[in-house]
Design a protein around this motif. Sequence first.
Motif, short mmCIF file in Angstrom:
data_model
loop_
_atom_site.label_atom_id
_atom_site.label_comp_id
_atom_site.label_asym_id
_atom_site.label_seq_id
_atom_site.Cartn_x
_atom_site.Cartn_y
_atom_site.Cartn_z
N ASN A 192 0.81 -1.23 0.00
CA ASN A 192 0.00 0.00 0.00
C ASN A 192 0.83 1.27 0.00
O ASN A 192 0.39 2.30 -0.50
CB ASN A 192 -0.97 0.00 1.18
CG ASN A 192 -2.17 -0.89 0.93
OD1 ASN A 192 -2.56 -1.12 -0.21
ND2 ASN A 192 -2.75 -1.41 1.99
N ILE A 216 -5.18 -6.86 -1.67
CA ILE A 216 -4.25 -6.40 -2.70
C ILE A 216 -4.63 -7.08 -4.01
O ILE A 216 -5.44 -8.00 -4.02
CB ILE A 216 -2.76 -6.71 -2.35
CG1 ILE A 216 -2.52 -8.22 -2.24
CG2 ILE A 216 -2.32 -5.97 -1.12
CD1 ILE A 216 -1.06 -8.60 -2.05
N ASP A 272 -0.21 -4.90 -6.23
CA ASP A 272 -0.64 -3.50 -6.25
C ASP A 272 -1.73 -3.29 -5.21
O ASP A 272 -2.44 -4.21 -4.84
CB ASP A 272 -1.16 -3.16 -7.65
CG ASP A 272 -1.15 -1.68 -7.96
OD1 ASP A 272 -0.70 -0.88 -7.12
OD2 ASP A 272 -1.60 -1.31 -9.06
N LYS A 273 -1.86 -2.05 -4.81
CA LYS A 273 -2.90 -1.68 -3.85
C LYS A 273 -4.28 -1.76 -4.50
O LYS A 273 -4.40 -1.71 -5.72
CB LYS A 273 -2.64 -0.29 -3.28
CG LYS A 273 -2.53 0.80 -4.32
CD LYS A 273 -2.07 2.12 -3.76
CE LYS A 273 -0.64 2.35 -3.57
NZ LYS A 273 0.38 2.15 -4.51
N ARG A 331 -7.17 0.03 -5.47
CA ARG A 331 -7.60 1.39 -5.78
C ARG A 331 -7.98 1.38 -7.25
O ARG A 331 -7.29 0.77 -8.06
CB ARG A 331 -6.44 2.37 -5.53
CG ARG A 331 -6.74 3.80 -5.87
CD ARG A 331 -5.58 4.72 -5.53
NE ARG A 331 -4.29 4.36 -6.10
CZ ARG A 331 -3.90 4.61 -7.35
NH1 ARG A 331 -4.72 5.20 -8.21
NH2 ARG A 331 -2.70 4.26 -7.78
#
Length: 119
Positions: free
Chosen positions: A13, A53, A66-67, A69
């Motif tokens: 993150n 994730i 990857d985060k 989002r």
Amino acid sequence: MGRYAELILELVNQSKGHLTAEQIFLELKKTEPKVVQATVYNNLNTLCQEGRIRKLSIESSPDRYDKIRKHDHLVCRNCGALSDINFEDLTKALEEQLGEGILSYDLKVFYLCPRCREI
């Protein structure tokens, strides 16, 4: 969630890039010298399954993490560089085309990055 999982989640993150499992392992080893690669892989798999994730799989390249989002990715076809890009949310348009709801999508746009175009 276990201690290693929390540390791995924090690394992913806080990262500005897209880390591989090996990069996460090496970074975690700096503060947790007893950690082993299998622990990192197991925790990454669990974090992905839990939706904390996301795993980015790109042909001929190691998986990256990857985060969570809303964003999409640009992938250089030549060197494999991976960067974030934000398109408008395509969910509604995709659902209208399909005639039903979708859970998620992962859009990767392949191109030649500026560095590779100069070569």
